[in-house]
Design a protein around this motif. Structure first.
Motif, PDB file in Angstrom:
ATOM      1  N   GLU A 165     -15.695  11.435  57.436  1.00  0.00           N
ATOM      2  CA  GLU A 165     -15.386  12.145  56.194  1.00  0.00           C
ATOM      3  C   GLU A 165     -13.916  12.043  55.806  1.00  0.00           C
ATOM      4  OE1 GLU A 165     -17.464  13.755  53.958  1.00  0.00           O
ATOM      5  OE2 GLU A 165     -18.934  12.624  55.134  1.00  0.00           O
ATOM      6  N   ASP A 166     -13.050  11.748  56.780  1.00  0.00           N
ATOM      7  CA  ASP A 166     -11.618  11.620  56.481  1.00  0.00           C
ATOM      8  C   ASP A 166     -11.332  10.460  55.532  1.00  0.00           C
ATOM      9  OD1 ASP A 166     -10.825  13.804  57.919  1.00  0.00           O
ATOM     10  OD2 ASP A 166     -10.252  12.683  59.722  1.00  0.00           O
ATOM     11  N   LEU A 167     -12.246   9.513  55.464  1.00  0.00           N
ATOM     12  CA  LEU A 167     -12.054   8.353  54.589  1.00  0.00           C
ATOM     13  C   LEU A 167     -11.972   8.773  53.121  1.00  0.00           C
ATOM     14  CD1 LEU A 167     -11.791   5.266  54.928  1.00  0.00           C
ATOM     15  CD2 LEU A 167     -14.238   5.093  54.483  1.00  0.00           C
ATOM     16  N   LYS A 168     -12.555   9.925  52.789  1.00  0.00           N
ATOM     17  CA  LYS A 168     -12.549  10.417  51.409  1.00  0.00           C
ATOM     18  C   LYS A 168     -11.288  11.216  51.079  1.00  0.00           C
ATOM     19  CE  LYS A 168     -17.620  10.756  51.411  1.00  0.00           C
ATOM     20  NZ  LYS A 168     -18.774  11.686  51.285  1.00  0.00           N
ATOM     21  N   LYS A 169     -10.452  11.440  52.096  1.00  0.00           N
ATOM     22  CA  LYS A 169      -9.226  12.213  51.887  1.00  0.00           C
ATOM     23  C   LYS A 169      -8.081  11.312  51.430  1.00  0.00           C
ATOM     24  CE  LYS A 169     -10.208  15.705  55.466  1.00  0.00           C
ATOM     25  NZ  LYS A 169      -9.707  16.300  56.732  1.00  0.00           N
ATOM     26  N   ARG A 170      -7.035  11.947  50.869  1.00  0.00           N
ATOM     27  CA  ARG A 170      -5.789  11.240  50.600  1.00  0.00           C
ATOM     28  C   ARG A 170      -4.935  11.275  51.864  1.00  0.00           C
ATOM     29  NH1 ARG A 170      -6.280  14.478  46.145  1.00  0.00           N
ATOM     30  NH2 ARG A 170      -4.546  15.793  46.853  1.00  0.00           N
ATOM     31  N   SER A 171      -4.041  10.319  51.994  1.00  0.00           N
ATOM     32  CA  SER A 171      -3.268  10.178  53.239  1.00  0.00           C
ATOM     33  C   SER A 171      -2.456  11.417  53.580  1.00  0.00           C
ATOM     34  CB  SER A 171      -2.343   8.964  53.143  1.00  0.00           C
ATOM     35  OG  SER A 171      -3.108   7.778  53.088  1.00  0.00           O
ATOM     36  N   GLU A 172      -1.930  12.109  52.572  1.00  0.00           N
ATOM     37  CA  GLU A 172      -1.101  13.284  52.840  1.00  0.00           C
ATOM     38  C   GLU A 172      -1.903  14.464  53.385  1.00  0.00           C
ATOM     39  OE1 GLU A 172      -1.623  13.125  48.265  1.00  0.00           O
ATOM     40  OE2 GLU A 172      -1.405  11.732  49.945  1.00  0.00           O
ATOM     41  N   GLN A 173      -3.205  14.288  53.542  1.00  0.00           N
ATOM     42  CA  GLN A 173      -4.050  15.344  54.101  1.00  0.00           C
ATOM     43  C   GLN A 173      -4.301  15.159  55.598  1.00  0.00           C
ATOM     44  OE1 GLN A 173      -7.121  14.672  50.830  1.00  0.00           O
ATOM     45  NE2 GLN A 173      -7.208  16.911  50.948  1.00  0.00           N
ATOM     46  N   LEU A 174      -3.742  14.098  56.187  1.00  0.00           N
ATOM     47  CA  LEU A 174      -3.942  13.822  57.606  1.00  0.00           C
ATOM     48  C   LEU A 174      -2.663  14.081  58.401  1.00  0.00           C
ATOM     49  CD1 LEU A 174      -6.501  12.431  56.440  1.00  0.00           C
ATOM     50  CD2 LEU A 174      -6.187  10.666  58.199  1.00  0.00           C
ATOM     51  N   SER A 175      -2.831  14.485  59.654  1.00  0.00           N
ATOM     52  CA  SER A 175      -1.697  14.749  60.538  1.00  0.00           C
ATOM     53  C   SER A 175      -1.264  13.469  61.249  1.00  0.00           C
ATOM     54  CB  SER A 175      -2.085  15.793  61.589  1.00  0.00           C
ATOM     55  OG  SER A 175      -3.046  15.246  62.489  1.00  0.00           O
ATOM     56  N   LEU A 176      -0.100  13.516  61.873  1.00  0.00           N
ATOM     57  CA  LEU A 176       0.387  12.385  62.655  1.00  0.00           C
ATOM     58  C   LEU A 176      -0.598  12.024  63.758  1.00  0.00           C
ATOM     59  CD1 LEU A 176       2.475  10.337  63.688  1.00  0.00           C
ATOM     60  CD2 LEU A 176       3.622  12.231  64.872  1.00  0.00           C
ATOM     61  N   ASP A 177      -1.107  13.000  64.469  1.00  0.00           N
ATOM     62  CA  ASP A 177      -2.050  12.715  65.558  1.00  0.00           C
ATOM     63  C   ASP A 177      -3.322  12.041  65.049  1.00  0.00           C
ATOM     64  OD1 ASP A 177      -0.381  13.729  67.492  1.00  0.00           O
ATOM     65  OD2 ASP A 177      -1.283  15.722  67.496  1.00  0.00           O
ATOM     66  N   GLU A 178      -3.775  12.418  63.870  1.00  0.00           N
ATOM     67  CA  GLU A 178      -4.960  11.775  63.290  1.00  0.00           C
ATOM     68  C   GLU A 178      -4.671  10.329  62.926  1.00  0.00           C
ATOM     69  OE1 GLU A 178      -7.474  15.360  61.175  1.00  0.00           O
ATOM     70  OE2 GLU A 178      -5.510  14.844  60.321  1.00  0.00           O
ATOM     71  N   PHE A 179      -3.494  10.081  62.352  1.00  0.00           N
ATOM     72  CA  PHE A 179      -3.118   8.709  62.021  1.00  0.00           C
ATOM     73  C   PHE A 179      -3.035   7.854  63.288  1.00  0.00           C
ATOM     74  CE2 PHE A 179      -1.327  10.354  57.921  1.00  0.00           C
ATOM     75  CZ  PHE A 179      -2.037   9.509  57.087  1.00  0.00           C
ATOM     76  N   ILE A 180      -2.472   8.398  64.336  1.00  0.00           N
ATOM     77  CA  ILE A 180      -2.353   7.653  65.588  1.00  0.00           C
ATOM     78  C   ILE A 180      -3.741   7.312  66.138  1.00  0.00           C
ATOM     79  CG2 ILE A 180      -1.700   7.892  68.023  1.00  0.00           C
ATOM     80  CD1 ILE A 180       0.828   9.321  67.049  1.00  0.00           C
ATOM     81  N   LYS A 181      -4.644   8.263  66.083  1.00  0.00           N
ATOM     82  CA  LYS A 181      -6.007   8.030  66.567  1.00  0.00           C
ATOM     83  C   LYS A 181      -6.662   6.874  65.814  1.00  0.00           C
ATOM     84  CE  LYS A 181      -9.300  10.737  65.130  1.00  0.00           C
ATOM     85  NZ  LYS A 181     -10.186  11.921  64.914  1.00  0.00           N
ATOM     86  N   TYR A 182      -6.567   6.886  64.484  1.00  0.00           N
ATOM     87  CA  TYR A 182      -7.200   5.839  63.687  1.00  0.00           C
ATOM     88  C   TYR A 182      -6.476   4.501  63.826  1.00  0.00           C
ATOM     89  CZ  TYR A 182      -9.833   9.664  61.555  1.00  0.00           C
ATOM     90  OH  TYR A 182     -10.657  10.737  61.359  1.00  0.00           O
ATOM     91  N   TYR A 183      -5.162   4.554  63.966  1.00  0.00           N
ATOM     92  CA  TYR A 183      -4.386   3.326  64.144  1.00  0.00           C
ATOM     93  C   TYR A 183      -4.832   2.583  65.409  1.00  0.00           C
ATOM     94  CZ  TYR A 183      -0.512   0.451  65.835  1.00  0.00           C
ATOM     95  OH  TYR A 183       0.224  -0.570  66.351  1.00  0.00           O
TER      96      TYR A 183
END
Length: 261
Positions: A236-254
C-alpha cells in the motif's frame, strides 16, 4: 573594508564577533581540530577559527579578496582561492592528515550540492556547521510529518544528527539579505555502514523525482525493468507520496530493490 559585493557568489558578510564566537562554539572547535572553512569572505569567521582550531584550510572563490585575506597573517590558516564545489574532493582532503570539521556560511544556491558533496563522498568529515537561509535550515532538520520534510532532511538524517543551534537576523549581514538565516550543526554518525550512501541517494532522488506524484509514478519511471514487482515490494505504500515515508522505510525498500537491479 571596501568590497564590490558579488551577487553571483551570494556574498553576505558578517562581522559581529559575538556571533562568530558562538558559531565556532556551535561547531565544537578546539585546538585538536582541523577545520575546512568554505567561503572565507572578509575573514571575520576565519580569524575566530584560526584562534580556536589547530589548523584551518579556508576556501574562497573570489580572488579579489586575496590581498585582504592574506594581509590578516593568520598563523594556523591556509587560504585556497578556488571554488570548493568544483574542486576535487581528493585535492581538498590532501590538506588534512586526518579527519576534519566543516564550518561555512553558505549562499543558497550551493547549500544542497555542497553538503551532499561531502556527505556522499567523504569518510573523513566529523561534523558540519553551516549558516544557511532559515527556510533551508528548517528543511535540513525536518522530521516525518512536518511540511519541510523531504529528500534533504532524509539524507542528513541518514548521515548524522542535525540541529538548529541558533537563528540569525538578516540585519547581521552586509549587504542585508532578504531573509533571516540559521546555524545548523550536523554531527556525523556512521549509522548505516552496510549501505552505499551514493546509491541510496540516487534511489531517493528517484523516489522524489516528481514531488507531488506517488511512489508508483516516480519509481515506474525510474525502474521500468522491475515495474511489475513494485506492488509486491511496497504494498500500500506504493500509493503514498515520498514525503509520507520514514528513513527506515526507505532503507528497507532500497535494500530489496538493490537485490533486483
Amino acid at each position: 573594508m571596501k568590497h564590490n559585493f558579488k551577487k553571483k557568489f551570494g556574498q553576505n558578510f558578517i562581522s559581529d564577533k559575538n556571533l562568530l564566537l558562538a558559531m565556532a562554539s556551535d561547531a565544537k572547535i578546539d585546538k585538536a581540530d582541523s577545520v575546512l572553512e568554505i567561503g572565507a569572505g572578509q575573514g571575520s569567521l576565519t580569524k575566530v577559527l584560526d584562534e580556536k582550531a589547530g589548523k584551518v584550510v579556508s576556501y574562497e572563490i573570489d580572488s579579489e579578496l586575496k590581498d585582504t585575506l592574506q594581509s590578516l597573517k593568520l598563523k594556523n590558516t591556509i587560504f585556497v582561492f578556488k571554488d570548493a564545489l568544483k574542486e576535487p574532493l581528493q585535492n581538498i582532503e590532501s590538506h588534512f592528515e586526518g579527519n576534519y570539521k566543516i564550518v561555512a556560511n553558505l549562499p543558497y544556491y550551493i547549500t544542497s550540492p555542497l553538503i551532499f558533496k561531502f556527505l556522499n563522498s567523504s569518510k573523513r568529515v566529523k561534523s558540519l556547521t553551516v549558516m544557511v537561509q532559515k527556510e533551508v535550515a528548517k528543511r535540513m532538520v525536518a522530521k516525518l510529518g512536518e511540511k519541510d520534510y523531504g529528500l534533504l532532511s532524509i539524507m542528513i538524517e541518514f548521515y548524522g544528527q542535525p540541529n538548529i543551534s541558533r537563528y540569525v537576523d538578516k540585519k547581521m549581514f552586509l549587504p542585508v539579505p532578504k531573509v533571516d538565516s540559521a546555524v545548523v550543526h550536523i554531527e556525523l554518525i556512521d549509522k548505516y555502514p552496510d549501505i552505499d550512501g551514493q546509491k541510496f541517494y540516487r534511489f531517493l532522488q528517484a523516489c522524489f523525482a516528481m514531488r507531488r506524484k506517488t511512489l508508483q509514478n516516480n519509481l515506474s519511471h525510474s525502474y521500468p525493468l522491475i515495474k511489475d514487482k513494485l506492488s509486491s515490494i511496497f504494498g500500500e505504500d506504493l500509493k503514498k507520496r515520498s514525503e509520507q515515508l520514514s528513513l527506515d522505510e526507505f532503507i528497507k525498500y532500497y535494500k530489496i530493490i538493490e537485490k533486483l537491479i
